[in-house]
Design a protein around this motif. Structure first.
Motif, PDB file in Angstrom:
ATOM      1  N   ASN A   1       0.867  -1.174   0.000  1.00  0.00           N
ATOM      2  CA  ASN A   1       0.000   0.000   0.000  1.00  0.00           C
ATOM      3  C   ASN A   1       0.904   1.225   0.000  1.00  0.00           C
ATOM      4  O   ASN A   1       1.532   1.535   1.002  1.00  0.00           O
ATOM      5  N   TYR A   2       0.972   1.879  -1.158  1.00  0.00           N
ATOM      6  CA  TYR A   2       1.906   2.985  -1.351  1.00  0.00           C
ATOM      7  C   TYR A   2       1.213   4.312  -1.049  1.00  0.00           C
ATOM      8  O   TYR A   2       0.085   4.543  -1.502  1.00  0.00           O
ATOM      9  N   PRO A   3       1.862   5.211  -0.303  1.00  0.00           N
ATOM     10  CA  PRO A   3       1.252   6.503   0.018  1.00  0.00           C
ATOM     11  C   PRO A   3       0.998   7.333  -1.244  1.00  0.00           C
ATOM     12  O   PRO A   3       1.930   7.626  -1.998  1.00  0.00           O
TER      13      PRO A   3
ATOM     14  N   ILE B   1      -2.485   3.457  -2.244  1.00  0.00           N
ATOM     15  CA  ILE B   1      -2.944   2.760  -3.440  1.00  0.00           C
ATOM     16  C   ILE B   1      -2.114   1.480  -3.571  1.00  0.00           C
ATOM     17  O   ILE B   1      -0.911   1.494  -3.279  1.00  0.00           O
ATOM     18  N   PRO B   2      -2.742   0.363  -3.988  1.00  0.00           N
ATOM     19  CA  PRO B   2      -1.965  -0.855  -4.205  1.00  0.00           C
ATOM     20  C   PRO B   2      -0.913  -0.627  -5.295  1.00  0.00           C
ATOM     21  O   PRO B   2      -1.226  -0.091  -6.363  1.00  0.00           O
ATOM     22  N   ALA B   3       0.326  -1.011  -5.007  1.00  0.00           N
ATOM     23  CA  ALA B   3       1.416  -0.741  -5.946  1.00  0.00           C
ATOM     24  C   ALA B   3       2.505  -1.800  -5.827  1.00  0.00           C
ATOM     25  O   ALA B   3       2.653  -2.457  -4.790  1.00  0.00           O
ATOM     26  N   LYS B   4       3.272  -1.920  -6.905  1.00  0.00           N
ATOM     27  CA  LYS B   4       4.508  -2.691  -6.909  1.00  0.00           C
ATOM     28  C   LYS B   4       5.625  -1.729  -7.262  1.00  0.00           C
ATOM     29  O   LYS B   4       5.497  -0.944  -8.210  1.00  0.00           O
ATOM     30  N   LEU B   5       6.697  -1.761  -6.481  1.00  0.00           N
ATOM     31  CA  LEU B   5       7.858  -0.912  -6.724  1.00  0.00           C
ATOM     32  C   LEU B   5       8.885  -1.739  -7.487  1.00  0.00           C
ATOM     33  O   LEU B   5       9.373  -2.758  -6.989  1.00  0.00           O
ATOM     34  N   ILE B   6       9.201  -1.290  -8.699  1.00  0.00           N
ATOM     35  CA  ILE B   6      10.095  -2.037  -9.577  1.00  0.00           C
ATOM     36  C   ILE B   6      11.443  -1.340  -9.664  1.00  0.00           C
ATOM     37  O   ILE B   6      11.526  -0.181 -10.072  1.00  0.00           O
ATOM     38  N   LYS B   7      12.477  -2.063  -9.266  1.00  0.00           N
ATOM     39  CA  LYS B   7      13.851  -1.562  -9.362  1.00  0.00           C
ATOM     40  C   LYS B   7      14.471  -2.039 -10.670  1.00  0.00           C
ATOM     41  O   LYS B   7      14.067  -3.086 -11.200  1.00  0.00           O
ATOM     42  N   PRO B   8      15.477  -1.332 -11.172  1.00  0.00           N
ATOM     43  CA  PRO B   8      16.162  -1.811 -12.381  1.00  0.00           C
ATOM     44  C   PRO B   8      16.638  -3.252 -12.255  1.00  0.00           C
ATOM     45  O   PRO B   8      16.576  -4.021 -13.214  1.00  0.00           O
TER      46      PRO B   8
END
Length: 130
Positions: free
Chosen positions: A45-47, A110-117
């Motif tokens: 859950n991303y701010p 908001i539901p999120a996925k954090l994608i790193k390189p």
């Protein structure tokens, strides 16, 4: 710089191959490719307040504002956020309409996925990060 194109609405499951990013050499990575590469990234859950400066804004486009109103925010379709290796947000890869809806509704998260390189393969890195 990478070029993004889409032939689907933001929350359609069909057409994941139609949403893609392409470089100047014609190399392409699809949204389905990204989803496959990032399937093991946990959703969080991303701010929403952290999205204010990176979410696209379409106030001058009635068609886009209508799309914002029509999208659904759900855990089934988390937004995809590109971050650097330290976790600093770079841009929203997929889900700008959902992000705008969350911002306009003043939702806390908001539901999120954090994608790193490092979550991407070499081809995707070349297309998305150059």
């Amino acid at each position: 710089m990478h070029e993004f194109y889409t032939m689907r609405t933001s929350d359609e499951v069909d057409g994941l191959e139609d949403t893609a990013w392409e470089d100047e050499d014609g190399n392409k990575v699809t949204l389905q490719d990204i989803l496959d590469m990032t399937k093991n990234i946990p959703q969080k859950n991303y701010p929403t307040k952290k999205l204010t400066k990176v979410a696209l804004n379409w106030d001058d486009s009635p068609e886009e504002v209508e799309r914002i109103e029509q999208v659904e925010i759900s855990k089934q379709y988390p937004i995809l956020i590109m971050v650097d290796e330290d976790g600093k947000i770079q841009w929203i890869l997929d889900g700008n309409h959902r992000a705008q809806k969350a911002l306009r509704a003043k939702l806390e998260t908001i539901p999120a996925k954090l994608i790193k390189p490092s979550n991407l393969n070499a081809k995707a890195k070349k297309i998305l990060l150059n």
